[in-house]
Enzyme design. Structure first.
Site, PDB file in Angstrom:
ATOM      1  N   VAL A 169      -3.837   3.390  -2.512  1.00 16.46           N
ATOM      2  CA  VAL A 169      -2.949   4.543  -2.337  1.00 16.46           C
ATOM      3  C   VAL A 169      -3.503   5.463  -1.254  1.00 16.46           C
ATOM      4  O   VAL A 169      -4.689   5.764  -1.218  1.00 16.46           O
ATOM      5  CB  VAL A 169      -2.791   5.320  -3.662  1.00 16.46           C
ATOM      6  CG1 VAL A 169      -1.959   6.578  -3.450  1.00 16.46           C
ATOM      7  CG2 VAL A 169      -2.159   4.438  -4.731  1.00 16.46           C
ATOM      8  N   ARG A 170      -2.618   5.910  -0.367  1.00 13.99           N
ATOM      9  CA  ARG A 170      -2.985   6.852   0.689  1.00 13.99           C
ATOM     10  C   ARG A 170      -2.136   8.100   0.539  1.00 13.99           C
ATOM     11  O   ARG A 170      -0.929   8.014   0.290  1.00 13.99           O
ATOM     12  CB  ARG A 170      -2.742   6.249   2.084  1.00 13.99           C
ATOM     13  CG  ARG A 170      -3.435   4.908   2.333  1.00 13.99           C
ATOM     14  CD  ARG A 170      -4.948   5.086   2.392  1.00 13.99           C
ATOM     15  NE  ARG A 170      -5.610   3.848   2.758  1.00 13.99           N
ATOM     16  CZ  ARG A 170      -6.133   2.986   1.900  1.00 13.99           C
ATOM     17  NH1 ARG A 170      -6.058   3.208   0.604  1.00 13.99           N
ATOM     18  NH2 ARG A 170      -6.753   1.904   2.327  1.00 13.99           N
TER      19      ARG A 170
ATOM     20  N   MET B 259       0.848  -1.169   0.000  1.00 12.28           N
ATOM     21  CA  MET B 259       0.000   0.000   0.000  1.00 12.28           C
ATOM     22  C   MET B 259       0.897   1.238   0.000  1.00 12.28           C
ATOM     23  O   MET B 259       1.506   1.572   1.011  1.00 12.28           O
ATOM     24  CB  MET B 259      -0.901  -0.013   1.233  1.00 12.28           C
ATOM     25  CG  MET B 259      -1.688   1.254   1.389  1.00 12.28           C
ATOM     26  SD  MET B 259      -2.693   1.408   2.893  1.00 12.28           S
ATOM     27  CE  MET B 259      -3.371  -0.180   3.127  1.00 12.28           C
ATOM     28  N   PRO B 260       1.003   1.950  -1.130  1.00 11.74           N
ATOM     29  CA  PRO B 260       1.787   3.179  -1.163  1.00 11.74           C
ATOM     30  C   PRO B 260       1.168   4.258  -0.276  1.00 11.74           C
ATOM     31  O   PRO B 260      -0.048   4.440  -0.259  1.00 11.74           O
ATOM     32  CB  PRO B 260       1.750   3.606  -2.630  1.00 11.74           C
ATOM     33  CG  PRO B 260       1.390   2.375  -3.380  1.00 11.74           C
ATOM     34  CD  PRO B 260       0.522   1.582  -2.460  1.00 11.74           C
ATOM     35  N   PHE B 261       2.027   4.963   0.450  1.00 12.34           N
ATOM     36  CA  PHE B 261       1.578   6.013   1.362  1.00 12.34           C
ATOM     37  C   PHE B 261       2.466   7.231   1.137  1.00 12.34           C
ATOM     38  O   PHE B 261       3.674   7.161   1.331  1.00 12.34           O
ATOM     39  CB  PHE B 261       1.694   5.513   2.801  1.00 12.34           C
ATOM     40  CG  PHE B 261       1.231   6.497   3.832  1.00 12.34           C
ATOM     41  CD1 PHE B 261      -0.110   6.617   4.136  1.00 12.34           C
ATOM     42  CD2 PHE B 261       2.138   7.299   4.492  1.00 12.34           C
ATOM     43  CE1 PHE B 261      -0.538   7.531   5.096  1.00 12.34           C
ATOM     44  CE2 PHE B 261       1.728   8.213   5.451  1.00 12.34           C
ATOM     45  CZ  PHE B 261       0.376   8.328   5.750  1.00 12.34           C
TER      46      PHE B 261
END
Length: 63
Positions: free
Chosen positions: A39-40, A1-3
């Protein structure tokens, strides 16, 4: 999960922040192939007196 964490001087409009969130999300989807739902993006509004540029606060510089 990209942050992604984005630090910006306070004062941007809600529309500008929305655009940042959308474009950063799109960039991460394209760059790493993550689904956009994963994506966050977290925007930090930094007070001008807490942001230093060349030893002087952004507030003092009139930014």
């Amino acid at each position: 999960m990209p942050f992604a964490q984005i630090y910006m001087l306070e004062g941007r409009s809600e529309e500008q922040k929305k655009a940042v969130i959308e474009k950063v999300t799109r960039a991460l989807v394209e760059a790493v192939g993550a689904p956009s739902a994963n994506v966050r993006v977290w925007i930090h509004d930094v007070p001008k007196e807490n942001w230093g540029i060349a030893g002087v606060s952004a507030k003092e510089l009139g930014r």
